[in-house]
Design an enzyme around this catalytic site. Structure first.
Site, PDB file in Angstrom:
ATOM      1  N   HIS A  83       8.745  -7.084   1.395  1.00 21.13           N
ATOM      2  CA  HIS A  83       8.378  -5.936   2.239  1.00 21.13           C
ATOM      3  C   HIS A  83       9.001  -6.080   3.631  1.00 21.13           C
ATOM      4  O   HIS A  83       9.516  -5.117   4.192  1.00 21.13           O
ATOM      5  CB  HIS A  83       6.857  -5.876   2.444  1.00 21.13           C
ATOM      6  CG  HIS A  83       6.053  -5.563   1.222  1.00 21.13           C
ATOM      7  ND1 HIS A  83       4.973  -6.317   0.838  1.00 21.13           N
ATOM      8  CD2 HIS A  83       6.147  -4.561   0.305  1.00 21.13           C
ATOM      9  CE1 HIS A  83       4.420  -5.788  -0.255  1.00 21.13           C
ATOM     10  NE2 HIS A  83       5.126  -4.729  -0.612  1.00 21.13           N
ATOM     11  N   LYS A 108      -7.308   2.510  -6.251  1.00 21.46           N
ATOM     12  CA  LYS A 108      -6.506   1.334  -6.601  1.00 21.46           C
ATOM     13  C   LYS A 108      -7.325   0.085  -6.332  1.00 21.46           C
ATOM     14  O   LYS A 108      -8.043   0.014  -5.343  1.00 21.46           O
ATOM     15  CB  LYS A 108      -5.229   1.301  -5.748  1.00 21.46           C
ATOM     16  CG  LYS A 108      -4.081   2.040  -6.391  1.00 21.46           C
ATOM     17  CD  LYS A 108      -2.765   1.582  -5.782  1.00 21.46           C
ATOM     18  CE  LYS A 108      -1.597   2.359  -6.333  1.00 21.46           C
ATOM     19  NZ  LYS A 108      -0.362   2.058  -5.614  1.00 21.46           N
ATOM     20  N   ARG A 149      13.723  -3.403  -6.080  1.00 20.92           N
ATOM     21  CA  ARG A 149      14.069  -4.764  -6.473  1.00 20.92           C
ATOM     22  C   ARG A 149      14.939  -4.700  -7.707  1.00 20.92           C
ATOM     23  O   ARG A 149      16.139  -4.828  -7.662  1.00 20.92           O
ATOM     24  CB  ARG A 149      12.797  -5.560  -6.812  1.00 20.92           C
ATOM     25  CG  ARG A 149      12.029  -6.051  -5.664  1.00 20.92           C
ATOM     26  CD  ARG A 149      10.623  -6.388  -6.063  1.00 20.92           C
ATOM     27  NE  ARG A 149       9.880  -5.177  -6.322  1.00 20.92           N
ATOM     28  CZ  ARG A 149       8.575  -5.101  -6.379  1.00 20.92           C
ATOM     29  NH1 ARG A 149       7.846  -6.192  -6.252  1.00 20.92           N
ATOM     30  NH2 ARG A 149       7.964  -3.961  -6.593  1.00 20.92           N
ATOM     31  N   SER A 197       3.663  -8.572  -4.614  1.00 17.54           N
ATOM     32  CA  SER A 197       2.306  -8.899  -4.158  1.00 17.54           C
ATOM     33  C   SER A 197       1.455  -9.356  -5.339  1.00 17.54           C
ATOM     34  O   SER A 197       0.628 -10.252  -5.222  1.00 17.54           O
ATOM     35  CB  SER A 197       1.650  -7.675  -3.517  1.00 17.54           C
ATOM     36  OG  SER A 197       2.373  -7.256  -2.397  1.00 17.54           O
TER      37      SER A 197
END
Ligand code: ADP
Length: 175
Positions: A20, A44, A98, A136
């Site tokens: 990030h 979430k 990514r 993460s």
């Protein structure tokens, strides 16, 4: 005078990783102002509270040079992203890529946002290859199992994770 370009970098940042951070630094090369927007969506399952996620990002960018620091704002948001962007006078969304696996989700999200607001543009930035495997999700998993994540997260995040890990271990070993 050219108007300044304000961009939003939205995400969970649960927690902030070096991936990030790489995207944040790259964004600052192309925009004048960056709002790192931490999603505060109850649906979430976040591990960390939005306020904690915000302060870990703030603590991390605090070590940037002043000329970069003054371009960054960090805050939580719980609106629809395109509405939030509008409220900030921004029509630029930054997302990081990514691997190919990120593509489909990002592609769908960009398309959806475009159907809601045709003036919003999403800019994708690719992180440095040394960060391609950082997420993460894996950070949380590796850390929970006692693995070393020091090469994947900024120092304030590492310190915070170590602190809560110690507290958890104390609790496990309690009477
Ligand atoms: P979200 O839940 O919105 O996907 P994340 O915090 O997981 O939030 O990610 C925010 C953005 O940062 C996404 O665009 C994601 O693809 C990107 N990102 C996360 N990790 C990396 C990384 N290691 N390299 C490049 N981009 C990344």
């Amino acid at each position: 005078m050219m108007s300044s370009r304000v961009a939003i970098y939205p995400g969970s940042f649960d927690p902030l990783t070096l991936g990030h951070l790489d995207i944040i630094e790259r964004s600052l090369h192309v925009v004048d102002e960056l709002i790192v927007a931490v999603s505060n969506n109850d649906k979430k399952n976040h591990m960390f509270d939005a306020d904690i996620r915000v302060s870990l990002i703030k603590d991390t960018v605090d070590s940037f040079d002043d000329n970069l620091k003054k371009k960054i704002t960090v805050e939580k948001f719980d609106h629809l992203l395109v509405d939030y962007a509008k409220s900030k006078n921004s029509n630029i969304i930054i997302r990081g890529l990514r691997a190919v696996s990120d593509f489909e989700y990002e592609f769908l999200m960009t398309g959806m946002n475009r159907t809601i607001d045709k003036d919003i543009e999403t800019i994708f930035l690719m992180s440095s290859e040394k960060y391609h495997f950082i997420s993460s999700r894996f950070i949380k998993e590796i850390h929970r199992l006692g693995g070393d994540i020091s090469k994947s997260v900024p120092k304030p995040v590492l310190d915070f994770l170590k602190k809560i890990w110690n507290v958890q271990n104390l609790l496990y070993e309690g009477p």
